[in-house]
Design an enzyme around this catalytic site. Structure first.
Site, PDB file in Angstrom:
ATOM      1  N   HIS A 163     -21.689  11.205 -29.121  1.00 56.60           N
ATOM      2  CA  HIS A 163     -21.337  10.449 -30.220  1.00 56.60           C
ATOM      3  C   HIS A 163     -20.751   8.825 -29.742  1.00 56.60           C
ATOM      4  O   HIS A 163     -21.139   7.724 -30.406  1.00 56.60           O
ATOM      5  CB  HIS A 163     -19.855  10.685 -30.567  1.00 56.60           C
ATOM      6  CG  HIS A 163     -18.734  11.048 -29.592  1.00 56.60           C
ATOM      7  ND1 HIS A 163     -19.035  12.154 -28.697  1.00 56.60           N
ATOM      8  CD2 HIS A 163     -17.717  10.641 -29.164  1.00 56.60           C
ATOM      9  CE1 HIS A 163     -17.859  12.211 -27.916  1.00 56.60           C
ATOM     10  NE2 HIS A 163     -17.026  11.126 -28.259  1.00 56.60           N
ATOM     11  N   LYS A 203      -0.876   6.146 -23.620  1.00 50.28           N
ATOM     12  CA  LYS A 203      -0.349   6.268 -25.033  1.00 50.28           C
ATOM     13  C   LYS A 203       1.021   5.964 -25.001  1.00 50.28           C
ATOM     14  O   LYS A 203       1.490   4.696 -24.874  1.00 50.28           O
ATOM     15  CB  LYS A 203      -0.693   7.866 -25.360  1.00 50.28           C
ATOM     16  CG  LYS A 203      -2.137   8.657 -24.680  1.00 50.28           C
ATOM     17  CD  LYS A 203      -3.060   8.029 -25.461  1.00 50.28           C
ATOM     18  CE  LYS A 203      -4.527   8.402 -24.812  1.00 50.28           C
ATOM     19  NZ  LYS A 203      -4.858   9.840 -24.197  1.00 50.28           N
ATOM     20  N   ASP A 216       0.702  18.640 -21.472  1.00 57.83           N
ATOM     21  CA  ASP A 216      -0.114  17.435 -21.239  1.00 57.83           C
ATOM     22  C   ASP A 216       0.628  16.605 -22.372  1.00 57.83           C
ATOM     23  O   ASP A 216       0.642  16.906 -23.496  1.00 57.83           O
ATOM     24  CB  ASP A 216      -1.407  17.951 -22.101  1.00 57.83           C
ATOM     25  CG  ASP A 216      -2.468  16.718 -22.314  1.00 57.83           C
ATOM     26  OD1 ASP A 216      -1.890  15.424 -22.039  1.00 57.83           O
ATOM     27  OD2 ASP A 216      -3.743  16.671 -22.773  1.00 57.83           O
ATOM     28  N   TYR A 261       0.928  -1.116   0.171  1.00 58.81           N
ATOM     29  CA  TYR A 261       0.140   0.069   0.126  1.00 58.81           C
ATOM     30  C   TYR A 261       0.783   1.236  -0.113  1.00 58.81           C
ATOM     31  O   TYR A 261       0.583   2.103  -0.657  1.00 58.81           O
ATOM     32  CB  TYR A 261      -1.028   0.179   1.126  1.00 58.81           C
ATOM     33  CG  TYR A 261      -1.854   1.123   1.292  1.00 58.81           C
ATOM     34  CD1 TYR A 261      -3.372   0.759   0.714  1.00 58.81           C
ATOM     35  CD2 TYR A 261      -1.619   2.439   1.609  1.00 58.81           C
ATOM     36  CE1 TYR A 261      -4.383   1.984   0.505  1.00 58.81           C
ATOM     37  CE2 TYR A 261      -2.594   3.232   1.767  1.00 58.81           C
ATOM     38  CZ  TYR A 261      -3.828   3.022   1.073  1.00 58.81           C
ATOM     39  OH  TYR A 261      -4.776   4.065   1.201  1.00 58.81           O
ATOM     40  N   PHE A 289      -7.102  18.741 -25.244  1.00 56.70           N
ATOM     41  CA  PHE A 289      -7.896  17.731 -25.311  1.00 56.70           C
ATOM     42  C   PHE A 289      -9.308  17.666 -24.784  1.00 56.70           C
ATOM     43  O   PHE A 289      -9.177  18.521 -23.777  1.00 56.70           O
ATOM     44  CB  PHE A 289      -6.935  16.541 -24.738  1.00 56.70           C
ATOM     45  CG  PHE A 289      -7.710  15.219 -24.978  1.00 56.70           C
ATOM     46  CD1 PHE A 289      -7.589  14.470 -26.120  1.00 56.70           C
ATOM     47  CD2 PHE A 289      -8.079  14.424 -23.958  1.00 56.70           C
ATOM     48  CE1 PHE A 289      -8.210  13.245 -26.346  1.00 56.70           C
ATOM     49  CE2 PHE A 289      -8.508  13.227 -24.025  1.00 56.70           C
ATOM     50  CZ  PHE A 289      -8.571  12.683 -25.181  1.00 56.70           C
ATOM     51  N   ASP A 290     -10.200  17.053 -25.219  1.00 56.10           N
ATOM     52  CA  ASP A 290     -11.650  17.037 -24.755  1.00 56.10           C
ATOM     53  C   ASP A 290     -11.368  16.906 -23.121  1.00 56.10           C
ATOM     54  O   ASP A 290     -12.428  17.941 -22.294  1.00 56.10           O
ATOM     55  CB  ASP A 290     -12.563  15.956 -25.138  1.00 56.10           C
ATOM     56  CG  ASP A 290     -12.323  15.435 -26.424  1.00 56.10           C
ATOM     57  OD1 ASP A 290     -11.205  15.706 -27.104  1.00 56.10           O
ATOM     58  OD2 ASP A 290     -13.128  14.636 -27.031  1.00 56.10           O
ATOM     59  N   ALA A 299       0.706  13.070 -23.185  1.00 54.09           N
ATOM     60  CA  ALA A 299       0.644  11.816 -23.634  1.00 54.09           C
ATOM     61  C   ALA A 299       1.281  11.160 -24.799  1.00 54.09           C
ATOM     62  O   ALA A 299       1.733  10.085 -24.615  1.00 54.09           O
ATOM     63  CB  ALA A 299      -0.868  11.777 -24.026  1.00 54.09           C
TER      64      ALA A 299
END
Ligand code: PLP
Length: 462
Positions: free
Chosen positions: A449, A257, A214, A71, A123-124, A216
């Site tokens: 979508h 990614k 960001d 842990y 990004f979204d 990724a």
């Protein structure tokens, strides 16, 4: 020159299931013409996303077997932290369950109501986490990013005039951070140059602002710097990565990614005080500081995956496989976005199917044709994704209607790329027969979508 070959061989196989067109017609009808609703066994080649769909190496699998599930103080966390710090230069690392969780934790500290967060086509989920806090994301990407026919080696770059303008208009006190996405996913996996990153750093220093990446697809971004930017051809990927991260104060990461693992994420930071503040939210939302929503074995696999993702051999075959598909399509006359991005090829659906009205979801129509033709699943980046205007409830028609062919890491071979290109080629040959698309029969109020249902408008010659 020899052609490139995948720098790995196959040790364990996962069968792919071929199907007949008549079966696919039945399945996609049952799925209400929504590709997200297909079962994976109904798909032959799956190019929906490169997120969490990569194949791990034997070294990653063996690292998983020795993962430390303690842990607190897990050895696997230490291994992951060590790799991240070595690659980025950031001493402080917080594990999270995926990229959006890293955004949630970091923005809980930094972003508040009324703030403005400039960046390059956020990004979204990044935009979502900014807007959720009643702050605003401002897109400062260079204009060339939105023109598929314009050549620019670094379409992900920020326009420094636009960025300066945001600071002039809103004042630095309302700008908690500049968010730079590497590579810029939302505009097609397009890279940002080191020259641009340095300019952003310089501007941030002038205003006393924070820069967060960001990150990724940071490794793919480094590949493009090495191969396209003057002065970097002889530098190693690791050196370029370190120089990139020296331009920021920290990063959020989706390990799904360029971590080449199936789940996970993290935050890495220079500042100890920011790390301490973020730690509280990490414990609240994710888990204790040395696991944060990840298992020990997942952190162990990530430590190894990050090393592999920053090796030249891997990156070259990765990016060249994507470009290979792009070249195959181009040679058939199929309109694709150029230069090719790092993780996907984008097909321009309006130019591919000029007779299908945009009101009938032309990119979705092409993605569905591709599935029916071949069992290949791509994804629509067009009107369905753009959703309705929140006030007028009218469809928002983006300037580009795209079908994204997203290539998972180390999963498919060149033969699979040829299969995809041949399938699109067949459709291209009979494109004049495709004159109508689809209409919506059901949609939720937001993020439609994923769950939208459609029916054929009719008139399609099959
Ligand atoms: C995927 C992605 C994210 C979100 O990460 P998840 O792991 O899916 O939560 C954030 N930014 C970029 C650029 C991404 O591609």
């Amino acid at each position: 020159m020899l052609p490139y070959a995948e720098p790995y061989r196959i040790k364990m196989i996962e069968p792919m299931i071929p199907s007949e067109r008549s079966q696919r017609e039945q399945w996609i009808g049952d799925a209400r013409y929504n590709l997200f609703k297909l079962k994976s066994q109904q798909v032959f080649i799956d190019l929906l996303t490169d997120s969490g769909t990569g194949a791990m190496s034997q070294e990653q699998w063996s690292a998983m077997m020795s993962g430390d599930e303690s842990y607190a103080g897990s050895r696997s966390f230490e291994a992951m932290k060590e790799t991240v710090s070595e690659l980025t230069g950031y001493p402080h690392v917080l594990p999270t369950h995926q990229g959006r969780a890293a955004e949630n934790v970091l923005f809980s500290v930094l972003v508040k109501q009324g703030d403005v967060v400039p960046g390059n086509a956020h990004f979204d989920t990044t935009k979502g986490h900014i807007e959720f806090r009643k702050a605003k994301a401002v897109d400062c990407t260079v204009d060339e990013a939105h023109d598929t026919s314009a050549y620019h080696p670094f379409k992900g770059n920020l326009d420094m005039k636009k960025l300066e303008n945001v600071f002039q208009t809103h004042g630095k006190d309302r700008i908690p951070l500049i968010m730079v996405t590497l590579t810029c996913n939302s505009i097609g996996g397009q890279p940002v140059s080191l020259e641009n990153l340095k300019a952003v750093r310089e501007l941030a220093d002038r205003y006393g602002a924070t820069v967060i990446f960001d990150a990724a697809r940071f490794a793919e971004n480094a590949y493009f710097i090495k191969t396209r930017e003057e002065g970097y051809a002889d530098r190693s990927i690791r050196e370029i990565v370190l120089e990139m991260f020296s331009c920021a104060d920290g990063m959020t990461m989706s390990s799904k990614k360029d971590g080449i693992v199936n789940i996970g994420g993290f935050i890495a930071l220079n500042s100890e005080s920011l790390y301490r503040e973020a730690s509280m939210f990490n414990i609240l939302f994710e888990g204790y500081l040395t696991y944060g929503g990840m298992t020990g074995r997942d952190m162990a696999a990530l430590a190894q995956g990050l090393k592999e993702a920053t090796s030249w051999n891997y990156l070259e075959s990765r990016v060249r496989q994507v470009a290979y598909l792009g070249e195959q399509l181009k040679s058939k006359g199929i309109p694709v976005q150029e230069p090719f991005g790092g993780h996907a090829i984008f097909v321009d659906a309006k130019r591919f199917l000029p007779d299908v009205p945009v009101e009938e979801y032309v990119a979705q129509t092409l993605a569905l044709e591709l599935y029916l033709e071949s069992g290949v699943r791509a994804v629509e980046i067009g009107t369905l994704l753009a959703d309705r205007d929140p006030e007028t409830r009218e469809n928002r028609h983006p300037s580009l209607e795209m079908v994204r062919l997203t290539i998972p890491r180390r999963v498919y071979t060149r033969n699979h790329m040829d299969y995809v290109a041949a399938a699109l080629g067949n459709i291209f040959d009979r494109r004049s027969l495709i004159t109508s698309g689809y209409r919506i029969t059901y949609e939720p109020p937001l993020m439609r979508h994923f769950t939208v249902e459609l029916e054929k408008v009719g008139g399609n010659v099959q």
